[in-house]
Design a protein around this motif. Structure first.
Motif, PDB file in Angstrom:
ATOM      1  N   GLU A 559      44.408  33.860   8.656  1.00 31.92           N
ATOM      2  CA  GLU A 559      44.909  32.956   7.636  1.00 31.92           C
ATOM      3  C   GLU A 559      44.073  33.091   6.377  1.00 31.92           C
ATOM      4  O   GLU A 559      43.099  33.830   6.338  1.00 31.92           O
ATOM      5  CB  GLU A 559      44.859  31.523   8.178  1.00 31.92           C
ATOM      6  CG  GLU A 559      45.844  31.341   9.309  1.00 31.92           C
ATOM      7  CD  GLU A 559      45.778  29.957   9.896  1.00 31.92           C
ATOM      8  OE1 GLU A 559      45.344  29.039   9.183  1.00 31.92           O
ATOM      9  OE2 GLU A 559      46.158  29.802  11.061  1.00 31.92           O
ATOM     10  N   MET A 560      44.457  32.294   5.367  1.00 32.47           N
ATOM     11  CA  MET A 560      43.864  32.479   4.053  1.00 32.47           C
ATOM     12  C   MET A 560      42.338  32.421   4.022  1.00 32.47           C
ATOM     13  O   MET A 560      41.689  33.347   3.587  1.00 32.47           O
ATOM     14  CB  MET A 560      44.444  31.453   3.067  1.00 32.47           C
ATOM     15  CG  MET A 560      45.746  31.917   2.441  1.00 32.47           C
ATOM     16  SD  MET A 560      45.588  33.523   1.628  1.00 32.47           S
ATOM     17  CE  MET A 560      44.698  33.019   0.145  1.00 32.47           C
ATOM     18  N   ASP A 561      41.787  31.302   4.480  1.00 33.17           N
ATOM     19  CA  ASP A 561      40.332  31.204   4.332  1.00 33.17           C
ATOM     20  C   ASP A 561      39.636  31.438   5.676  1.00 33.17           C
ATOM     21  O   ASP A 561      39.047  30.557   6.256  1.00 33.17           O
ATOM     22  CB  ASP A 561      39.937  29.857   3.731  1.00 33.17           C
ATOM     23  CG  ASP A 561      40.421  28.720   4.601  1.00 33.17           C
ATOM     24  OD1 ASP A 561      41.345  28.957   5.412  1.00 33.17           O
ATOM     25  OD2 ASP A 561      39.858  27.621   4.498  1.00 33.17           O
ATOM     26  N   THR A 562      39.773  32.655   6.157  1.00 35.52           N
ATOM     27  CA  THR A 562      39.220  32.941   7.468  1.00 35.52           C
ATOM     28  C   THR A 562      37.924  33.727   7.355  1.00 35.52           C
ATOM     29  O   THR A 562      37.834  34.690   6.607  1.00 35.52           O
ATOM     30  CB  THR A 562      40.226  33.765   8.294  1.00 35.52           C
ATOM     31  OG1 THR A 562      41.441  33.046   8.325  1.00 35.52           O
ATOM     32  CG2 THR A 562      39.718  33.968   9.706  1.00 35.52           C
ATOM     33  N   ALA A 563      36.955  33.283   8.125  1.00 31.03           N
ATOM     34  CA  ALA A 563      35.715  34.053   8.233  1.00 31.03           C
ATOM     35  C   ALA A 563      35.891  35.087   9.323  1.00 31.03           C
ATOM     36  O   ALA A 563      36.614  34.874  10.296  1.00 31.03           O
ATOM     37  CB  ALA A 563      34.557  33.127   8.559  1.00 31.03           C
ATOM     38  N   THR A 580      37.962  26.375   9.909  1.00 24.39           N
ATOM     39  CA  THR A 580      38.914  27.274  10.559  1.00 24.39           C
ATOM     40  C   THR A 580      38.154  28.208  11.490  1.00 24.39           C
ATOM     41  O   THR A 580      37.156  28.780  11.075  1.00 24.39           O
ATOM     42  CB  THR A 580      39.643  28.134   9.509  1.00 24.39           C
ATOM     43  OG1 THR A 580      40.024  27.291   8.433  1.00 24.39           O
ATOM     44  CG2 THR A 580      40.871  28.812  10.103  1.00 24.39           C
ATOM     45  N   THR A 607      37.093  35.796   3.874  1.00 23.80           N
ATOM     46  CA  THR A 607      36.418  34.998   2.852  1.00 23.80           C
ATOM     47  C   THR A 607      34.922  35.035   3.076  1.00 23.80           C
ATOM     48  O   THR A 607      34.148  34.788   2.163  1.00 23.80           O
ATOM     49  CB  THR A 607      36.868  33.533   2.901  1.00 23.80           C
ATOM     50  OG1 THR A 607      36.816  33.113   4.260  1.00 23.80           O
ATOM     51  CG2 THR A 607      38.259  33.393   2.363  1.00 23.80           C
ATOM     52  N   ARG A 608      34.557  35.347   4.295  1.00 25.60           N
ATOM     53  CA  ARG A 608      33.142  35.302   4.618  1.00 25.60           C
ATOM     54  C   ARG A 608      32.945  36.173   5.839  1.00 25.60           C
ATOM     55  O   ARG A 608      33.832  36.271   6.681  1.00 25.60           O
ATOM     56  CB  ARG A 608      32.805  33.851   4.952  1.00 25.60           C
ATOM     57  CG  ARG A 608      31.362  33.550   5.064  1.00 25.60           C
ATOM     58  CD  ARG A 608      31.215  32.008   5.055  1.00 25.60           C
ATOM     59  NE  ARG A 608      30.034  31.680   5.815  1.00 25.60           N
ATOM     60  CZ  ARG A 608      29.960  30.723   6.715  1.00 25.60           C
ATOM     61  NH1 ARG A 608      30.990  29.978   6.984  1.00 25.60           N
ATOM     62  NH2 ARG A 608      28.833  30.512   7.345  1.00 25.60           N
ATOM     63  N   ALA A 647      28.965  34.735   0.781  1.00 25.11           N
ATOM     64  CA  ALA A 647      29.990  35.498   1.499  1.00 25.11           C
ATOM     65  C   ALA A 647      29.479  36.093   2.802  1.00 25.11           C
ATOM     66  O   ALA A 647      30.252  36.643   3.578  1.00 25.11           O
ATOM     67  CB  ALA A 647      30.529  36.610   0.605  1.00 25.11           C
TER      68      ALA A 647
END
Lengths: 663, 293, 217
Positions: A559-563, A580, A607-608, A647
């Motif tokens: 998904e969008m903000d996935t580490a 998340t 994202t990370r 990040a």
């Protein structure tokens, strides 16, 4: 297959083509053991299963009952215990997903396989995968041969066998059960209607000794008894059972007799305790189940008296003559009498192919040309135990590959598969002392199993199998022989970083000015590969491209903000980051995740990126944690320079007592 | 009596130092010099001391000479190459400034312009030879000079250096390169200094013992830690630490040292390091207040 | 070898963001050995620049390649820089310079050239030579005072030496080391020979060296 045991220094080469780890070299089908152990170590059971299936179509079976010659060669033997190679194969089959078959283009040729034991199933599988139309003929109602009707269910339950057979049949193999070739259908008919016929009938004949008193309902032979038991039939044995024989089948018979209700089971064998052919494990298990072994007795007669009988024996003074041939001699003055309610003979099996109409040897086995594997009928091959006499299942599987490749060559004139099967290999030498001294002792992880007082009451499987976590931890004990560093000399800048970073002295600067790797001193920690500035070093068991694909797969579904978390496979617990849940990629060691991989993941949508490191007590590799820390620091500096301070994260566990039960 | 005459006559000589200002106002420097007038044989003028940029030494020397003081031109090799050093020396001689002290100089990294390019085209031993050449009427390249200077050239030595052997070897080289006299780094342990003097006496050179007046135990500890070649013994630090008036005790220590060594060396060089007002007190207490003419 | 290290990436970014297609060129000799300009670093730098530029919504394409040595014309001939509008050289200054003279697009350095040095172990080097063109190591027991003395002086330790360390605090005093080594080999007398000022004109004139002209080959 020709093998050469090469000395330790023979690892000195930068390109190893057919240098096998001893486990792989000793396996008759050369399963890529280090490869599948590495996959299990990372929790990739399906990958592991696929690696096993490349060479062995019966992983669930072999994972339970293979006599694992591989483990005798394991280079950990000298340190502590060999890796539980066989049992980990079971874990691969238990937790991995069997692949769907790739149906190759169908060829017109039809091939019949007579007998569905390990040789027949393997040959059928190989030939079906090469596009032939294969039909299996089996006399019994179900497939599997000895595996189903010979090996007791407490060692190999039907479901485990069926799992493998289902996989094999999915290659598109027709099955005719309940058909005995030679009786229900004639061999020459099959030979005429098929391009080739392969006899893999195994050893179905079971006999007693020709001694007085043997013809009695109280005297049984092994195979019918085992078969009846495996069908779930109750066999009335009485209380006291004497089993004659010293092989693994004798042990199976004795232990099956315990489960059929006999409380007092004795095994009487000709051999001394040093010579007994049964495997130590089987003897040990029989002993635990309360079975008594009597060594060096030769049966002379059986006497009967009011519903019981007795086996009369004399002292066997030697089993083999000076030429190592079977020629027992006896001391008739020393006698012993074993009373019994039932006597079961387990003194060897024989071929039962007299009705096929092919030329036979004096032992009743098909006569074959050892080069062509052909019988007296031109397109009829024979292979497996029916030809060679009793062997291990894994040998029978090897025979299946061999006969399939031979038939394939004869039909297609393509010699490649046969050549590959018989290619010469080198075996990696012993662990050098310099390395052994630095390796930590880690004993084998024992799996859950039934206690004997429960075990002998039922035919339930004794061994419970590893959990996924146990399997991974056990696989991580592997020294990763031959999966380590390989140097491409053309790319090498001779910076000598590998020499400086290797904890075991595997890279060697030779007097000719080049760097060589001593494969025997490499446990594939990846330190050199991770530091090589010229990318001249690769790990045989690891590729950057594969890592990129794994990252891509994880991010594809993200998904969008996935580490994205790279978790060291040795970390006992994956940290909870909150928010998340991260996508997790488990890796053998974080050193295998390059700086570039991390940046690429960030570029491709993570994202990370988080590194979840292991703890001191679970780390597999010397100095690796220090190098991982350095790498993490480097990544942080790089990212902060381009304004991406948050990040990347490196999480290391402090708690050191998380999985004490596995140590 | 000039410094050269004092030393050559065998009289116990006294020198001190003044630092040029950071800026153009030389009044404070001249005030300090005034306070010492008649009490010292010469006044060293530091050269961008500690690599901190200040008014140029030569100009400061000229100011002092114009007021009737006898300056010692300190020359370091840090900021100037061989052309510049020679031309400055000739310039000094043209003003009648003939006392020179040859130093290598602190590294620019230590000072207030650490980004500067450090020159070190020459160093102290070579500089001594250059001065010798000029005194002989030629420049470094062997060209004749019109008008020959008569420099009285000195150098420095660190008697408390550790290890001492390379320092002594370099001391010997400086003597051979023509050093007429030496001013030492500050010393406190008179016994060790006397030991050094035994070695120094085997060479034909005058030695002025370096004195820095301690003002507190903290100052002593700071110098031990930060100034190369200075070792204040623990006993002296303890003495300062327990003193009610540490400045007075510091002066007492200096005087005691001077009294201990005055028969073995040729003079003292008293470095003020920010407390020029103490120099007269030391001289007074040591009985060196009056310089005989 | 020539010891180099990477410039901070923000400095490199400033060079390349003006361009559209940038070729990173590594050097598999000194720069690779110094862990700063081999294939691994080229790949990593390309990835880092992609990430850095895409975050600033600028669209620069980065590709990478590695030459065996950038300071040889023949190796440079192997470079295909067609279609690139800038080159980022990951070599020492010599490599950057030769590369810049052989292409028509701007060539930027990704590395700073530090010194001629020797390895001290893993990822660690020490400056050993300043290429002064007039080697003094024969007099100094193999320890270069020009390189390892902060002041490059030639006649012994300066007054800044303290406990065998340089006044800069970051190194041993070269002259103490020289003294000790000369002493160890019974050569203390040599220490007392006064070294004359160096002839820097030799260095100044050494912009080219042609072995044929010297009659050496």
């Amino acid at each position: 297959m020709r093998q050469t045991q090469v000395a330790h220094r023979s690892g000195l080469r930068d390109e190893q083509q057919r240098l096998y780890a001893p486990c792989r070299a000793r396996c008759p089908v050369h399963i890529d053991v280090p490869g599948y152990l590495a996959a299990i170590g990372e929790g990739r059971f399906t990958d592991a299963l696929e690696i096993v299936l490349e060479r062995c179509p019966l992983p669930s079976v072999c994972g339970r009952v293979c006599l694992h010659p591989c483990e005798d060669g394991c280079r950990r033997c000298l340190l502590d215990d060999p890796i539980a190679i066989a049992q980990l194969k079971r874990a691969a089959a238990d937790f991995g997903v069997y692949p769907r078959p790739e149906h190759p283009r169908l060829r017109p040729e039809k091939i019949a396989i007579v007998g569905s034991g390990p040789t027949g199933l393997t040959a059928a599988h190989d030939l079906a995968n090469r596009g032939f139309q294969v039909t299996l003929y089996e006399e019994k109602p179900l497939l599997g041969g000895t595996m189903r009707y010979g090996i007791p269910n407490y060692r190999l339950p039907d479901y485990a066998l069926d799992r493998d057979i289902d996989y094999i049949l999915s290659a598109g193999i027709a099955v005719n059960t309940g058909i005995r070739v030679g009786r229900d259908v004639m061999l020459d008919e099959l030979a005429a209607s098929h391009r080739a016929v392969v006899i893999t009938a195994g050893l179905q004949g079971s006999r007693a000794l020709p001694i007085p008193g043997v013809d009695s309902p109280r005297v049984l032979t092994a195979l019918p008894f085992l078969e009846a038991s495996s069908r779930g039939e109750d066999v009335d044995l009485g209380n006291r059972v004497v089993v004659v024989g010293g092989g693994n089948v004798a042990m199976d018979v004795a232990r099956t007799a315990r489960r059929q209700g006999a409380s007092d089971v004795h095994v009487v064998c000709l051999e001394s305790s040093d010579e007994i052919p049964a495997s130590p494990q089987e003897i040990h298990d029989a002993d635990i189940e309360g079975i008594t072994l009597h060594y060096s007795w030769g049966p002379r007669s059986i006497s009967h008296e009011a519903g019981t009988c007795a086996l009369n024996t004399v002292r066997c003074t030697s089993v083999f003559n000076a030429e190592k041939r079977f020629a027992p001699s006896f001391d008739e003055s020393v006698a012993e009498c074993f009373e019994a309610d039932t006597i079961i003979f387990a003194i060897g099996q024989s071929a039962d192919v007299g009705d096929l109409g092919i030329a036979l040897t004096s032992r009743g086995a098909p006569q074959i040309d050892p080069l062509t594997l052909k019988t007296s009928i031109g397109n009829v091959y024979a292979a497996g135990d029916v030809v060679s006499g009793p062997t291990k299942i894994i040998d029978a599987i090897a025979a299946g590959h061999q006969v399939a490749a031979t038939a394939y060559r004869d039909i297609t004139c393509d010699t490649e598969p046969l050549r590959l099967l018989n290619e010469e290999i080198d075996t990696l030498g012993e662990v050098p002392d310099t390395m052994a001294n630095k390796l930590e002792t880690r004993r084998r992880i024992q799996m859950e199993h039934l206690e004997f007082f429960d075990a002998v009451k039922t035919f339930d499987e004794i061994e419970g199998g590893y959990t996924e976590y146990e399997a991974a931890r056990e696989a991580q004990r592997c020294l990763s022989c031959t999966t380590g560093a390989r140097l491409t000399r053309e790319k090498c800048s001779l910076c000598l970083t590998c020499i400086r970073v290797c904890p075991h002295g595997a890279p060697i600067l030779s007097t000719d000015g080049y760097v060589y790797f001593d494969a025997a001193a490499c446990n594939a920690c990846g330190a050199c590969q991770s530091q090589c500035p010229s990318q001249a070093i690769v790990l045989e068991g690891h590729s950057e491209q594969e890592m990129s694909r794994r990252v891509e797969r994880q991010l594809w579904a993200a998904e969008m903000d996935t580490a994205l978390m790279f978790a060291c496979s040795s970390t006992p617990i994956v940290p909870n980051l909150g928010g998340t849940p991260p996508r997790i990629i488990t890796v053998t060691c974080l050193l295998r995740v390059s700086e570039r991989t991390v940046l690429e993941a960030l570029q491709n949508g993570a994202t990370r990126v988080v590194f979840a490191g292991c703890v001191e007590s679970t780390c597999r590799f010397l100095h690796a944690r220090e190098l991982v820390r350095q790498r993490s620091g480097h990544i942080e500096v790089l990212l902060s320079r381009i304004g991406m301070t948050n990040a990347f994260d490196f999480v290391e566990h402090k708690a050191d007592d998380l999985d004490w039960h596995l140590r | 009596m000039s410094l050269r005459e004092a030393l050559e006559s065998g009289r116990f000589a006294v020198t001190s130092e003044v630092g040029p200002p950071k800026g153009t106002d030389v009044s404070q420097m001249l005030d300090t010099a005034e306070k010492l007038r008649g009490h010292v044989d010469a006044l060293n003028v530091t050269d961008n001391q500690a690599a901190v940029m200040r008014l140029c030494t030569l100009a400061a020397c000229v100011h002092l000479a114009q007021k009737g003081h006898e300056p010692v031109l300190q020359v370091t090799c840090r900021d100037r190459n061989r052309l510049s050093i020679q031309s400055d020396l000739l310039g000094a001689a043209s003003f009648g400034i003939t006392n020179v002290l040859a130093l290598t100089g602190d590294h620019v990294i230590m000072g207030d312009h650490p980004q500067a390019k450090a020159v070190f085209d020459l160093e102290s031993v070579q500089l001594l030879e250059v001065v010798g050449a000029l005194n002989n009427g030629t420049d470094m390249a062997g060209n004749d000079l019109s008008g020959t200077p008569e420099f009285f050239v000195g150098a420095v030595v660190t008697p408390d250096a550790h290890p001492i052997e390379p320092q002594l070897a370099k001391f010997e080289k400086k003597v051979r390169a023509g050093a007429n006299y030496f001013q030492t780094q500050a010393v406190y342990d008179s016994e060790s200094f006397l030991g050094f003097m035994e070695t120094a006496r085997s060479f034909d050179a005058k030695v002025l013992a370096g004195i820095v007046v301690l003002r507190s135990a903290g100052m002593a500890r700071f110098m031990n830690k930060n100034i190369p070649g200075i070792t204040v013994p623990d006993a002296i630090i303890a003495e300062l630490a327990s003193a009610q008036d540490p400045v007075a005790v510091g002066i007492e220590i200096a005087v005691r040292f001077i009294n201990d060594v005055r028969d073995s060396c040729d003079g003292v060089h008293i470095m003020a390091v920010g407390a020029e007002h103490l120099v007269p007190r030391v001289l007074d207490a040591a009985g060196l207040w009056e310089v005989p003419s | 070898m020539i010891v180099v290290r990477q410039k901070p990436v923000d400095e490199i970014c400033a060079f390349v963001t003006r361009h559209r297609r940038v070729l990173l060129v590594g050097c598999n000799t000194c720069a690779a050995v110094a862990l700063a300009g081999g294939e691994k670093e080229v790949d990593l730098m390309a990835e880092l620049l992609r990430l850095a530029t895409s975050r600033k919504a600028s669209f620069v394409e980065f590709s990478g390649t590695v030459l065996t040595r950038q300071c040889e014309p023949e190796f440079l001939e192997q470079l295909d820089s067609e279609g690139y509008d800038a080159i980022l050289s990951m070599a020492c200054g010599a490599g950057v310079a030769l590369l810049a003279s052989s292409v028509d697009v701007p060539v930027y350095p990704a590395l700073d050239t530090l010194f001629i040095g020797a390895a001290q172990g893993l990822a660690s080097w020490e400056a050993e030579c300043s290429a002064c063109g007039q080697c003094v190591l024969g007099r100094t027991a193999g320890i270069c005072p020009i390189t390892r003395c902060a002041k490059g002086i030639l006649n012994g330790p300066c007054g800044g030496m303290s406990d065998g360390r340089c006044e800069l605090g970051d190194r041993d005093c070269a002259w103490v080391l020289i003294f000790q080594r000369l002493e160890k080999f019974g050569r203390s007398e040599e220490f007392l020979e006064i070294a004359e000022p160096k002839d820097h004109s030799l260095r100044t004139r050494l912009v080219t060296w042609d072995a044929h002209e010297d009659g050496i080959r």
